[in-house]
Design an enzyme around this catalytic site. Structure first.
Site, PDB file in Angstrom:
ATOM      1  N   SER A  50      42.018 -17.630  79.765  1.00 28.22           N
ATOM      2  CA  SER A  50      41.478 -17.331  81.099  1.00 28.22           C
ATOM      3  C   SER A  50      41.875 -15.905  81.488  1.00 28.22           C
ATOM      4  CB  SER A  50      42.045 -18.320  82.123  1.00 28.22           C
ATOM      5  OG  SER A  50      43.430 -18.058  82.308  1.00 28.22           O
ATOM      6  N   ASP A  83      37.629 -17.883  78.970  1.00 28.21           N
ATOM      7  CA  ASP A  83      37.368 -18.948  79.936  1.00 28.21           C
ATOM      8  C   ASP A  83      37.128 -18.318  81.324  1.00 28.21           C
ATOM      9  OD1 ASP A  83      37.226 -21.606  80.812  1.00 28.21           O
ATOM     10  OD2 ASP A  83      39.386 -21.701  81.246  1.00 28.21           O
TER      11      ASP A  83
END
Ligand code: G3H
Ligand code: 13P
Ligand code: ZN
Length: 308
Positions: A50, A83
């Site tokens: 992420s 992500d």
């Protein structure tokens, strides 16, 4: 083998009615635990990073750890995925950095802007041999870059136009899952009717489920027992995830279960060995707890074992 895109993984998963686990990684022990489970079960894996993970670890460390994983597990198809990228620039940086897959999450934008941004990312990524996941609909919950108070289910009427205009390789949809460990107040409910309608409109097209941790009760109990407080945590029942992976869902995102397994084990360790202060003493069992959780997930929920 070198890092791969998700194209082949998703094709086989779609046809074989199973799903690939996409696990969020932030540090060495998490990567090692996930890879250990992949090796034990001979399962393809997606390691996802992420924007928060990039910031926490500094991307070069995660990249090098994933390169190490490729050497450690040459038999496993492994994809390195961004992500929830929320700008063209972050997606481009990841493509340039050697990621094999990126997510452009423009789900918070109006439909036409979501199309425009996703299309721009797809054009750049495809030119560089990288695949793209996009999202339609909004998940409830809080992530570093995307905060939504209320979920907004994906509208099946929009999916054909979105995929045709953007040329994305997979689509995340909102059917009632949410990020984090507190997903439902009462009974868990997912809109399987939306999933079925979307898959009718997009035949043979891989669908992605975010917010798909199942929040195993054993970890919640352990955290409660050893001084933590995650009371009321509830995830997506495993049976529902199995059902989704038999349908068009080819990628199931899991982060909270990793956090819970790790935290539960560390809390237990500190309670049992209050004098320990060498991080290896508590990180080794935490890594093993992650490996065991991922192994169980692959076998009992995803069905991706022996699919390499
Ligand atoms: O979907 C969100 C993932 O759980 C990543 O969370 O942004 O805190 O790293 P993060
Ligand atoms: P969970 O919070 O349910 O693990 O979802 C993770 C996720 O969707 C990462 O993109
Ligand atoms: Zn997500």
């Amino acid at each position: 083998m070198p890092l791969v895109t998700t194209t082949e993984m998703f094709k086989k998963a779609y046809q074989g009615h199973y799903a690939i686990g996409a696990f969020n990684v932030n540090n060495m022990e998490t990567i090692q635990g996930i890879i250990a489970a992949g090796k034990r079960t001979r399962s393809p894996l997606i390691l996802q990073i992420s924007q928060g993970a990039r910031k926490y670890a500094n991307i070069i460390y995660l990249k090098k750890l994933i390169e190490a994983a490729v050497i450690d597990a040459p038999e496993l198809p492994l994809a390195m995925h961004l992500d929830h990228g929320d700008t063209f620039e972050i997606c481009k940086a990841c493509v340039d950095d050697g990621f094999t897959s990126v997510m452009i999450d423009a789900s918070h934008l109006p439909f036409s802007d979501n199309i425009a941004l996703s299309k721009k990312v797809v054009e750049y990524a495809h030119d560089h041999g990288v695949v793209v996941e996009a999202e339609l609909g909004k998940l409830a919950g809080i992530e570093e870059h995307v905060v939504n108070d209320r979920s907004q289910f994906t509208d099946p009427d929009e999916v054909e136009e979105f995929v045709a205009k953007t040329n994305v390789d997979s689509l995340a949809i909102a059917i009632g899952t949410s990020h984090g460990a507190f997903k439902f107040k009462g009974n868990a409910q997912l809109r399987f009717d939306i999933l079925e309608e979307v898959s009718k409109r997009l035949p043979n097209f891989p669908i992605v489920l975010h917010g798909a941790s199942s929040v195993p009760q054993e970890f919640v109990d352990m955290i409660q027992k050893y001084g933590g407080n995650v009371q009321g945590a509830q995830g997506v029942p495993e049976e529902m995830l199995r059902q989704a992976s038999k349908l068009a869902v080819c990628k199931i995102n899991i982060d909270s279960d990793i956090r819970l397994a790790c935290t539960a084990k560390i809390r237990e360790h500190f309670a049992e060995y209050p004098a320990h202060f060498d991080p290896r003493q508590y990180l080794a069992p935490a890594r093993e707890a992650i490996a065991d959780m991922v192994e169980r997930k692959i076998i009992n929920v995803l069905g991706s074992q022996d699919k390499i």
